[in-house]
Enzyme design. Structure first.
Site, PDB file in Angstrom:
ATOM      1  N   LYS A 195      -1.356  -9.467   4.079  1.00 16.93           N
ATOM      2  CA  LYS A 195      -0.201 -10.104   3.443  1.00 16.93           C
ATOM      3  C   LYS A 195      -0.662 -10.688   2.111  1.00 16.93           C
ATOM      4  O   LYS A 195      -1.553 -11.534   2.069  1.00 16.93           O
ATOM      5  CB  LYS A 195       0.361 -11.196   4.346  1.00 16.93           C
ATOM      6  CG  LYS A 195       1.507 -11.974   3.699  1.00 16.93           C
ATOM      7  CD  LYS A 195       2.138 -12.955   4.666  1.00 16.93           C
ATOM      8  CE  LYS A 195       3.185 -13.809   3.982  1.00 16.93           C
ATOM      9  NZ  LYS A 195       3.836 -14.744   4.889  1.00 16.93           N
ATOM     10  N   LYS A 248       2.254  -6.139   3.709  1.00 15.93           N
ATOM     11  CA  LYS A 248       3.366  -6.833   3.082  1.00 15.93           C
ATOM     12  C   LYS A 248       2.962  -7.358   1.713  1.00 15.93           C
ATOM     13  O   LYS A 248       1.901  -7.961   1.608  1.00 15.93           O
ATOM     14  CB  LYS A 248       3.767  -7.995   3.998  1.00 15.93           C
ATOM     15  CG  LYS A 248       4.840  -8.878   3.448  1.00 15.93           C
ATOM     16  CD  LYS A 248       5.058 -10.047   4.362  1.00 15.93           C
ATOM     17  CE  LYS A 248       6.044 -10.974   3.683  1.00 15.93           C
ATOM     18  NZ  LYS A 248       6.128 -12.245   4.314  1.00 15.93           N
TER      19      LYS A 248
HETATM   20  C1  PBG Z   1       6.400 -16.990   6.071  1.00 21.51           C
HETATM   21  C2  PBG Z   1       6.925 -15.703   5.543  1.00 21.51           C
HETATM   22  C3  PBG Z   1       7.251 -15.331   4.225  1.00 21.51           C
HETATM   23  C4  PBG Z   1       7.832 -14.073   4.296  1.00 21.51           C
HETATM   24  C5  PBG Z   1       7.799 -13.697   5.629  1.00 21.51           C
HETATM   25  N1  PBG Z   1       7.221 -14.700   6.379  1.00 21.51           N
HETATM   26  C6  PBG Z   1       7.189 -16.092   2.961  1.00 21.51           C
HETATM   27  C7  PBG Z   1       5.929 -16.557   2.414  1.00 21.51           C
HETATM   28  O1  PBG Z   1       4.842 -16.178   2.811  1.00 21.51           O
HETATM   29  O2  PBG Z   1       6.059 -17.439   1.543  1.00 21.51           O
HETATM   30  C8  PBG Z   1       8.403 -13.303   3.143  1.00 21.51           C
HETATM   31  C9  PBG Z   1       9.429 -12.269   3.482  1.00 21.51           C
HETATM   32  C10 PBG Z   1      10.229 -11.755   2.353  1.00 21.51           C
HETATM   33  O3  PBG Z   1      10.008 -12.058   1.172  1.00 21.51           O
HETATM   34  O4  PBG Z   1      11.164 -11.003   2.642  1.00 21.51           O
HETATM   35  N2  PBG Z   1       5.082 -17.259   5.810  1.00 21.51           N
END
Ligand code: PBG
Length: 325
Positions: A195, A248
């Site tokens: 991520k 992601k």
């Molecule tokens: C929580 C999380 C996030 C997303 C999914 N889970 C945001 C972040 O890390 O700030 C992002 C999903 C999206 O942008 O569609 N940690």
């Protein structure tokens, strides 16, 4: 294979030929729909940067989930917006927390739908970080126990799969242990394994009210410049017991999906994140491109890169589009 012996256009001349040689096919089976759950009743708050997506109260989420299920979408992933935030994210693992309530309602009222929960603290901490903050620093090991408690509380509410998105080191093993020790050895973990610290999450943070109040997430989410590190992250999560690994965002990271596909034999999920959705929606609204065509092309590309499943805010639209085909 040199021209004129090989003519690539021979097999492109009609739709039947094209269908016969098509290498990648998007299916409704690939889709996971994200939903945002909020307190109250009859609540449907529009999210400005995410057209057709809302913060939904539990009753409305049930309706939305039924629609998704009836479109053939196999799974939804739930994000919670709690009433109360504090330093230790206590609402994240409360028995009657927003996600726990939502899961119970969905498992009670919607058959044949996989319910996944995002396991993270950022929506529940008053500072908006994904972990416990001590002296201005996100403390990895102090966070693990809270993540495990959160995942366990989701399992106790009846969730089908948990998806930790915090990016703390060691959390997959910690969650696996907590689940196994409490009789939830059958609940799989879909880990947000690679991520990235991405500006594409901006609309989501409006939707989930989870933007960090100070600093950013660079000490825990990955640097967009790195790909070898993605292999290390993914390998670590696999060794700790992840069942599905997630990359992601998706579109700017197709090379990562492709690379991980070659190295790892577990199912791969790709998260087509909020900013990717918002860009296409905005351009479509301006009349600058055909949003629906770009949607299908983008999701097909994510699959072609090697994803087995896609978390996407387009899930309902794609399912409808595929039906028409
Ligand atoms: C929580 C999380 C996030 C997303 C999914 N889970 C945001 C972040 O890390 O700030 C992002 C999903 C999206 O942008 O569609 N940690």
């Amino acid at each position: 294979m040199l021209f004129p012996d090989y003519r690539a256009r021979r097999l492109r001349q009609n739709e039947n030929f094209r269908r016969m040689i098509r290498e990648t096919r998007l299916s409704v089976d690939d889709l996971i729909l994200p939903l945002f759950s909020v307190g109250g009743k009859g609540v449907r708050n529009p999210i400005p940067s995410m057209p057709e997506h809302y913060q939904l109260s539990v009753d409305k989420i049930v309706k939305e989930a039924l629609i998704a299920r009836d479109l053939g979408i196999p799974a939804v992933i739930i994000f919670g917006i709690p009433n109360k935030k504090d330093a230790l994210a206590t609402s994240a693992y409360a028995k009657n927390g927003i996600v726990q309530k939502t899961v119970r309602a969905l498992k009670d009222k919607v058959k044949d739908l996989v319910v996944i929960t995002d396991v993270c603290l950022c929506e529940y901490t008053d500072h908006g970080h994904c972990g416990v903050v001590q002296d201005g620093i996100i403390n990895n090991d102090a966070t693990l126990d809270l993540l495990a408690r959160t995942a366990l509380s989701h399992a106790q509410a009846g969730v089908d799969m948990v998806a930790p998105s915090d990016m703390m080191d060691g959390r997959v093993a910690e969650i696996r242990d907590a689940l196994d020790e409490n009789g939830f050895e059958s609940v799989p973990i879909m880990s947000y394994a690679a991520k990235y610290c991405s500006a594409f999450y901006y609309p989501f943070r409006q939707a989930a009210e989870s933007a960090p109040k100070f600093g950013d997430r660079r000490t825990y989410q990955m640097d967009p410049a790195n790909s070898l590190e993605a292999i290390r992250e993914v390998t670590m999560d696999v060794e700790e017991g992840a069942d599905i690994i997630m990359i992601k965002p998706a579109l700017a990271y197709l090379d990562i999906i492709c690379r991980v596909r070659e190295e790892i034999d577990l199912p791969i999920a790709a998260y087509n994140v909020s900013g990717e959705f918002a860009m296409i929606k905005a351009a479509d609204k301006l009349g600058w491109l055909d949003g629906s065509k770009v949607m299908m092309e983008s999701l097909t590309a994510i699959k072609r890169a090697g994803a087995d499943m896609i978390l996407t805010y387009f899930a309902k639209e794609v399912a409808k589009e595929l039906r028409q085909d």
